[in-house]
Every structure is written in structure tokens, then in C-alpha cells.
Design a protein around this motif. Structure first.
Motif, PDB file in Angstrom:
ATOM      1  N   LEU A 166      74.464  21.444  40.580  1.00  0.00           N
ATOM      2  CA  LEU A 166      73.522  22.560  40.580  1.00  0.00           C
ATOM      3  C   LEU A 166      72.377  22.248  39.630  1.00  0.00           C
ATOM      4  CD1 LEU A 166      72.600  25.603  40.868  1.00  0.00           C
ATOM      5  CD2 LEU A 166      74.199  26.101  39.009  1.00  0.00           C
ATOM      6  N   ILE A 167      71.164  22.544  40.072  1.00  0.00           N
ATOM      7  CA  ILE A 167      69.985  22.454  39.208  1.00  0.00           C
ATOM      8  C   ILE A 167      69.252  23.785  39.240  1.00  0.00           C
ATOM      9  CG2 ILE A 167      67.633  21.516  39.111  1.00  0.00           C
ATOM     10  CD1 ILE A 167      68.755  18.763  39.571  1.00  0.00           C
ATOM     11  N   VAL A 168      68.827  24.242  38.076  1.00  0.00           N
ATOM     12  CA  VAL A 168      68.000  25.436  37.943  1.00  0.00           C
ATOM     13  C   VAL A 168      66.664  25.025  37.347  1.00  0.00           C
ATOM     14  CG1 VAL A 168      67.782  27.736  36.937  1.00  0.00           C
ATOM     15  CG2 VAL A 168      70.060  26.856  37.539  1.00  0.00           C
ATOM     16  N   GLU A 169      65.578  25.395  38.013  1.00  0.00           N
ATOM     17  CA  GLU A 169      64.240  25.202  37.473  1.00  0.00           C
ATOM     18  C   GLU A 169      63.593  26.570  37.303  1.00  0.00           C
ATOM     19  OE1 GLU A 169      63.112  22.547  36.282  1.00  0.00           O
ATOM     20  OE2 GLU A 169      63.731  20.787  37.455  1.00  0.00           O
ATOM     21  N   ILE A 170      63.049  26.822  36.113  1.00  0.00           N
ATOM     22  CA  ILE A 170      62.338  28.061  35.822  1.00  0.00           C
ATOM     23  C   ILE A 170      60.857  27.715  35.787  1.00  0.00           C
ATOM     24  CG2 ILE A 170      62.087  29.967  34.195  1.00  0.00           C
ATOM     25  CD1 ILE A 170      64.991  29.106  33.236  1.00  0.00           C
ATOM     26  N   THR A 171      60.109  28.269  36.699  1.00  0.00           N
ATOM     27  CA  THR A 171      58.741  27.814  36.917  1.00  0.00           C
ATOM     28  C   THR A 171      57.769  28.377  35.881  1.00  0.00           C
ATOM     29  OG1 THR A 171      58.037  29.631  38.342  1.00  0.00           O
ATOM     30  CG2 THR A 171      59.203  27.814  39.393  1.00  0.00           C
ATOM     31  N   ALA A 174      68.543  13.819  47.112  1.00  0.00           N
ATOM     32  CA  ALA A 174      69.555  13.271  46.197  1.00  0.00           C
ATOM     33  C   ALA A 174      70.931  13.872  46.423  1.00  0.00           C
ATOM     34  CB  ALA A 174      69.128  13.506  44.751  1.00  0.00           C
ATOM     35  N   GLY A 175      71.001  15.008  47.134  1.00  0.00           N
ATOM     36  CA  GLY A 175      72.294  15.628  47.400  1.00  0.00           C
ATOM     37  C   GLY A 175      72.729  16.651  46.366  1.00  0.00           C
ATOM     38  N   VAL A 176      71.769  17.241  45.652  1.00  0.00           N
ATOM     39  CA  VAL A 176      72.092  18.341  44.733  1.00  0.00           C
ATOM     40  C   VAL A 176      72.507  19.544  45.591  1.00  0.00           C
ATOM     41  CG1 VAL A 176      71.218  19.881  42.951  1.00  0.00           C
ATOM     42  CG2 VAL A 176      70.453  17.486  43.028  1.00  0.00           C
ATOM     43  N   GLN A 177      73.729  20.022  45.398  1.00  0.00           N
ATOM     44  CA  GLN A 177      74.294  21.002  46.316  1.00  0.00           C
ATOM     45  C   GLN A 177      73.582  22.351  46.283  1.00  0.00           C
ATOM     46  OE1 GLN A 177      76.861  20.553  48.687  1.00  0.00           O
ATOM     47  NE2 GLN A 177      76.321  18.440  48.184  1.00  0.00           N
ATOM     48  N   GLU A 178      73.172  22.791  45.098  1.00  0.00           N
ATOM     49  CA  GLU A 178      72.433  24.055  44.997  1.00  0.00           C
ATOM     50  C   GLU A 178      71.234  23.869  44.084  1.00  0.00           C
ATOM     51  OE1 GLU A 178      74.322  27.783  44.237  1.00  0.00           O
ATOM     52  OE2 GLU A 178      75.979  27.406  45.629  1.00  0.00           O
ATOM     53  N   TYR A 179      70.139  24.523  44.473  1.00  0.00           N
ATOM     54  CA  TYR A 179      68.903  24.494  43.697  1.00  0.00           C
ATOM     55  C   TYR A 179      68.423  25.927  43.555  1.00  0.00           C
ATOM     56  CZ  TYR A 179      64.019  23.309  42.501  1.00  0.00           C
ATOM     57  OH  TYR A 179      62.784  23.202  41.897  1.00  0.00           O
ATOM     58  N   TRP A 180      68.325  26.396  42.288  1.00  0.00           N
ATOM     59  CA  TRP A 180      67.820  27.734  42.020  1.00  0.00           C
ATOM     60  C   TRP A 180      66.413  27.603  41.467  1.00  0.00           C
ATOM     61  CZ3 TRP A 180      72.310  30.361  38.800  1.00  0.00           C
ATOM     62  CH2 TRP A 180      73.507  30.278  39.531  1.00  0.00           C
ATOM     63  N   LEU A 181      65.481  28.338  42.047  1.00  0.00           N
ATOM     64  CA  LEU A 181      64.082  28.305  41.626  1.00  0.00           C
ATOM     65  C   LEU A 181      63.706  29.705  41.155  1.00  0.00           C
ATOM     66  CD1 LEU A 181      61.613  26.418  41.512  1.00  0.00           C
ATOM     67  CD2 LEU A 181      61.042  27.166  43.826  1.00  0.00           C
ATOM     68  N   GLU A 202      64.694  32.252  44.047  1.00  0.00           N
ATOM     69  CA  GLU A 202      65.031  31.652  45.329  1.00  0.00           C
ATOM     70  C   GLU A 202      66.260  30.769  45.145  1.00  0.00           C
ATOM     71  OE1 GLU A 202      61.555  29.556  46.657  1.00  0.00           O
ATOM     72  OE2 GLU A 202      60.234  31.202  46.047  1.00  0.00           O
ATOM     73  N   PHE A 203      67.192  30.856  46.083  1.00  0.00           N
ATOM     74  CA  PHE A 203      68.436  30.106  45.988  1.00  0.00           C
ATOM     75  C   PHE A 203      68.579  29.244  47.241  1.00  0.00           C
ATOM     76  CE2 PHE A 203      68.875  34.140  43.782  1.00  0.00           C
ATOM     77  CZ  PHE A 203      69.298  33.727  42.518  1.00  0.00           C
ATOM     78  N   TYR A 204      68.725  27.941  47.034  1.00  0.00           N
ATOM     79  CA  TYR A 204      68.852  26.986  48.139  1.00  0.00           C
ATOM     80  C   TYR A 204      70.207  26.302  48.067  1.00  0.00           C
ATOM     81  CZ  TYR A 204      63.790  27.629  48.173  1.00  0.00           C
ATOM     82  OH  TYR A 204      62.539  28.165  48.207  1.00  0.00           O
ATOM     83  N   ARG A 205      70.826  26.146  49.235  1.00  0.00           N
ATOM     84  CA  ARG A 205      72.135  25.498  49.324  1.00  0.00           C
ATOM     85  C   ARG A 205      72.066  24.403  50.385  1.00  0.00           C
ATOM     86  NH1 ARG A 205      76.370  29.847  50.227  1.00  0.00           N
ATOM     87  NH2 ARG A 205      75.691  30.367  48.097  1.00  0.00           N
ATOM     88  N   LEU A 206      72.651  23.253  50.069  1.00  0.00           N
ATOM     89  CA  LEU A 206      72.611  22.108  50.978  1.00  0.00           C
ATOM     90  C   LEU A 206      73.552  22.357  52.158  1.00  0.00           C
ATOM     91  CD1 LEU A 206      70.964  19.477  50.595  1.00  0.00           C
ATOM     92  CD2 LEU A 206      73.088  18.380  49.877  1.00  0.00           C
ATOM     93  N   GLY A 207      73.000  22.232  53.368  1.00  0.00           N
ATOM     94  CA  GLY A 207      73.809  22.410  54.563  1.00  0.00           C
ATOM     95  C   GLY A 207      74.471  21.118  55.008  1.00  0.00           C
ATOM     96  N   ARG A 260      70.106  19.320  54.610  1.00  0.00           N
ATOM     97  CA  ARG A 260      68.872  20.050  54.344  1.00  0.00           C
ATOM     98  C   ARG A 260      69.193  21.342  53.595  1.00  0.00           C
ATOM     99  NH1 ARG A 260      64.494  16.748  55.156  1.00  0.00           N
ATOM    100  NH2 ARG A 260      64.690  15.603  57.123  1.00  0.00           N
ATOM    101  N   TYR A 261      68.248  21.752  52.746  1.00  0.00           N
ATOM    102  CA  TYR A 261      68.417  23.021  52.055  1.00  0.00           C
ATOM    103  C   TYR A 261      68.179  24.185  53.010  1.00  0.00           C
ATOM    104  CZ  TYR A 261      68.678  21.178  47.273  1.00  0.00           C
ATOM    105  OH  TYR A 261      69.058  20.556  46.118  1.00  0.00           O
TER     106      TYR A 261
END
Length: 215
Positions: free
Chosen positions: A121-126, A145-152, A161-166, A170-171
Motif C-alpha cells: 500500500l502507498i499513500v500520497e498526500i497531495t 510496479a504492482g502496488v496493490q492499493e494506492y490512496w491519493l 481517492e482509493f485505487y485497487r489493483l485488479g 490495472r487500478y
């Protein structure tokens, strides 16, 4: 030195001269230290600007609540910036996420000053300076890179925004459920009430864990 580095250097006082030319990742690590917040992109050094108070509040809150959750669940470890992630293969990136979660299975990828591969999991605070990079370049890189979840998380717009790898690699966007609650698959039992992010000051960690039924 690129224009991006010059512009960043104007707003961020490192107290150290920036390297000329391109560096290997190993040379970048030797130049960088724990007080320098920078990324390595195709051999170039990108120095990042200091975070605003709201950015720091959100990062501190999320890091603390996830760390305390892991104290009970013990499924992995959480880190906050500055701690580099070296993305694999041809990406040639050393990114500095605001928060990263590493499951027990991926702990062998941890080195002393960086992670050699994608976290779970990666979290980026913009910020206004980072918004295009976080939503564009990093989105594509973390997906590849295959990061399973990305929180923006955007403090200025109060949007998350919450993205999950399918299965197709693809997110896909995962919307919060009822009452604005996002349930992550990466940390079973952990959920986040999005409104917590915008509270000033943030809610206490113990209050959040009690609502989750952890304590």
C-alpha cells in the motif's frame, strides 16, 4: 541540472549542493541522507518541497492509526517519509511516498534506508506542487510496479481517492461505502472514515480503533 531541480531547489533549503549530471541509484543513496527529502527519476535528483501543516496532520494521523492497528494485528509494518521505495525493473524510480505499508511476506525487501520493490500500500498526500505528479506519473508507476492499493488524498479539495489493483493489473477506483467509510483489502479489519482526514485536529487514534472494534 534540470529545470525541475532548479525550481525545487529555490523553495527547499537542503543546505547541500545538488549533484550534477545523472546518478546511479547507489550514488543517489550515498548523496541522500535522512534529512533530505528527494526522489530519483531516471538518474536525476528531484528535491521535494516542504509539506504544509494540514499535509503533516493527515500524514501523522494515518501513520499513527495504521501503526497502532498493526500493534494488535501484526500483519506487517508501516513507514512514513522519508523512506525510499525503489520501483522494480525498467521503471528506474526511487520514490518517496508519504506512507507505505509492507506486509510480513514482503519484509525481506526492506533494506536499511529503502525498500527494494513495491510495498502493498502507498499513500500520497497531495500539494499543489505534487498533484499532477501524484495523479499522473506515480499512478502509472505504482500500477506498473504492482502496488496493490494506492490512496491519493487531497487536503485542499478535501477529496480522497482509493485505487485497487485488479486481476488485469490495472487500478480501479473503489468508492467508500455507507457513511463515507473505506474498507481496505490490504489490511483486513482496518477501515477508514474519510471525514476523519479533514478534522482539525485529527481524531485520537484510540477513538478510531475503538470504532473499528480493535480495542
Amino acid at each position: 541540472m534540470t529545470t525541475a531541480i532548479r525550481e525545487a531547489a529555490v523553495t527547499y533549503e537542503t543546505g547541500r549542493s545538488l549533484p550534477e549530471g545523472k546518478l546511479t541509484f547507489e550514488e543517489f543513496l550515498a548523496w541522500c541522507d535522512e534529512d533530505t527529502w528527494a526522489e530519483w527519476v531516471d538518474g536525476e535528483v528531484i528535491v521535494l518541497t516542504p509539506a504544509k501543516r494540514k499535509h503533516q496532520d493527515i500524514k501523522g494521523f494515518l501513520y499513527s492509526v495504521i501503526r497502532e492497528f498493526l500493534h494488535y494485528k501484526k500483519t506487517g509494518r508501516v513507514f512514513d517519509a522519508p523512506f525510499l521505495v525503489r520501483l522494480p525493473g525498467t521503471l528506474r524510480r526511487g520514490r518517496e511516498p508519504d506512507i507505505l505499508y509492507v506486509s510480513n511476506e514482503k519484509l525481506p525487501l526492506l533494506k536499511e534506508t529503502y525498500m527494494d520493490g513495491p510495498p502493498d500500500l502507498i499513500v500520497e498526500i497531495t500539494s499543489p506542487e505534487s498533484l499532477a505528479r501524484d495523479r499522473g506519473e506515480k499512478y502509472v508507476e505504482y500500477e506498473a510496479a504492482g502496488v496493490q492499493e494506492y490512496w491519493l488524498i487531497d487536503p485542499d479539495r478535501q477529496e480522497a481517492e482509493f485505487y485497487r489493483l485488479g486481476e488485469n493489473g490495472r487500478y480501479r477506483t473503489i468508492a467508500p461505502g455507507g457513511k463515507g467509510v473505506y474498507c481496505t483489502e490490504i489490511l483486513p479489519g482496518f477501515w477508514l472514515k474519510v471525514d476523519w482526514l479533514w478534522q482539525d485536529p485529527p481524531p485520537s487514534v484510540i477513538t478510531c480503533l475503538k470504532e473499528m472494534g480493535i480495542v
